[in-house]
Design a protein around this motif. Sequence first.
Motif, PDB file in Angstrom:
ATOM      1  N   ARG A 295      -8.910  -8.661   4.869  1.00  0.00           N
ATOM      2  CA  ARG A 295      -8.274  -9.399   3.766  1.00  0.00           C
ATOM      3  C   ARG A 295      -7.615 -10.676   4.260  1.00  0.00           C
ATOM      4  O   ARG A 295      -7.194 -11.505   3.464  1.00  0.00           O
ATOM      5  CB  ARG A 295      -7.209  -8.547   3.090  1.00  0.00           C
ATOM      6  CG  ARG A 295      -7.733  -7.302   2.450  1.00  0.00           C
ATOM      7  CD  ARG A 295      -6.610  -6.606   1.720  1.00  0.00           C
ATOM      8  NE  ARG A 295      -6.752  -5.168   1.834  1.00  0.00           N
ATOM      9  CZ  ARG A 295      -5.939  -4.302   1.279  1.00  0.00           C
ATOM     10  NH1 ARG A 295      -4.908  -4.712   0.582  1.00  0.00           N
ATOM     11  NH2 ARG A 295      -6.129  -3.016   1.419  1.00  0.00           N
TER      12      ARG A 295
ATOM     13  N   VAL B 230      -0.208  -6.464   5.148  1.00  0.00           N
ATOM     14  CA  VAL B 230      -0.144  -5.353   4.207  1.00  0.00           C
ATOM     15  C   VAL B 230       1.054  -4.496   4.571  1.00  0.00           C
ATOM     16  O   VAL B 230       1.259  -4.168   5.745  1.00  0.00           O
ATOM     17  CB  VAL B 230      -1.442  -4.515   4.245  1.00  0.00           C
ATOM     18  CG1 VAL B 230      -1.365  -3.357   3.274  1.00  0.00           C
ATOM     19  CG2 VAL B 230      -2.652  -5.391   3.926  1.00  0.00           C
TER      20      VAL B 230
ATOM     21  N   GLU C 250       0.868  -1.187   0.000  1.00  0.00           N
ATOM     22  CA  GLU C 250       0.000   0.000   0.000  1.00  0.00           C
ATOM     23  C   GLU C 250       0.892   1.221   0.000  1.00  0.00           C
ATOM     24  O   GLU C 250       1.597   1.452   0.993  1.00  0.00           O
ATOM     25  CB  GLU C 250      -0.899   0.011   1.242  1.00  0.00           C
ATOM     26  CG  GLU C 250      -2.041  -0.955   1.204  1.00  0.00           C
ATOM     27  CD  GLU C 250      -3.092  -0.648   0.148  1.00  0.00           C
ATOM     28  OE1 GLU C 250      -3.244   0.527  -0.246  1.00  0.00           O
ATOM     29  OE2 GLU C 250      -3.737  -1.599  -0.300  1.00  0.00           O
ATOM     30  N   PRO C 251       0.932   1.996  -1.042  1.00  0.00           N
ATOM     31  CA  PRO C 251       0.217   1.826  -2.304  1.00  0.00           C
ATOM     32  C   PRO C 251       0.857   0.736  -3.165  1.00  0.00           C
ATOM     33  O   PRO C 251       2.010   0.378  -2.956  1.00  0.00           O
ATOM     34  CB  PRO C 251       0.349   3.198  -2.971  1.00  0.00           C
ATOM     35  CG  PRO C 251       1.639   3.728  -2.471  1.00  0.00           C
ATOM     36  CD  PRO C 251       1.775   3.205  -1.049  1.00  0.00           C
ATOM     37  N   PRO C 252       0.100   0.231  -4.148  1.00  0.00           N
ATOM     38  CA  PRO C 252       0.629  -0.805  -5.037  1.00  0.00           C
ATOM     39  C   PRO C 252       1.871  -0.320  -5.789  1.00  0.00           C
ATOM     40  O   PRO C 252       2.026   0.866  -6.062  1.00  0.00           O
ATOM     41  CB  PRO C 252      -0.518  -1.062  -6.012  1.00  0.00           C
ATOM     42  CG  PRO C 252      -1.739  -0.633  -5.259  1.00  0.00           C
ATOM     43  CD  PRO C 252      -1.303   0.528  -4.418  1.00  0.00           C
TER      44      PRO C 252
ATOM     45  N   HIS D 106       2.640  -0.968   4.475  1.00  0.00           N
ATOM     46  CA  HIS D 106       2.238   0.424   4.321  1.00  0.00           C
ATOM     47  C   HIS D 106       3.466   1.318   4.212  1.00  0.00           C
ATOM     48  O   HIS D 106       4.293   1.354   5.113  1.00  0.00           O
ATOM     49  CB  HIS D 106       1.396   0.886   5.516  1.00  0.00           C
ATOM     50  CG  HIS D 106       0.074   0.217   5.587  1.00  0.00           C
ATOM     51  ND1 HIS D 106      -1.029   0.689   4.908  1.00  0.00           N
ATOM     52  CD2 HIS D 106      -0.341  -0.905   6.219  1.00  0.00           C
ATOM     53  CE1 HIS D 106      -2.060  -0.108   5.156  1.00  0.00           C
ATOM     54  NE2 HIS D 106      -1.659  -1.082   5.950  1.00  0.00           N
TER      55      HIS D 106
ATOM     56  N   ASP E   1      -4.211  -7.081   8.103  1.00  0.00           N
ATOM     57  CA  ASP E   1      -5.527  -6.606   7.686  1.00  0.00           C
ATOM     58  C   ASP E   1      -6.533  -7.738   7.895  1.00  0.00           C
ATOM     59  O   ASP E   1      -6.555  -8.700   7.129  1.00  0.00           O
ATOM     60  CB  ASP E   1      -5.491  -6.191   6.221  1.00  0.00           C
ATOM     61  CG  ASP E   1      -6.794  -5.592   5.732  1.00  0.00           C
ATOM     62  OD1 ASP E   1      -7.876  -5.978   6.238  1.00  0.00           O
ATOM     63  OD2 ASP E   1      -6.733  -4.731   4.845  1.00  0.00           O
TER      64      ASP E   1
END
Length: 70
Positions: free
Chosen positions: A56, A60, A38-40, A62, A53
């Motif tokens: 999901r 993740v 995050e972000p991709p 960040h 997360d």
Amino acid sequence: MIRGMGEWAHGSTGRTVTWPAPDTYVLVDGVLLRMLPEPPGLPPGTAVTVRLDPGRQRLVAHAGPEGAAG
């Protein structure tokens, strides 16, 4: 994912190593973990903070102010 691994990594800082889109690999305390960025599209070497997360059921990575320490 091993349930304990997500809990262990949550809140840790690390750096991205590579990204087999859409995932990325992050080095955290000598352990390479696969997670969503995050972000991709984070490039290698990006400082990140790892978050679990629950929606999901994945880790993740960040980037940004929250991922700057590390």
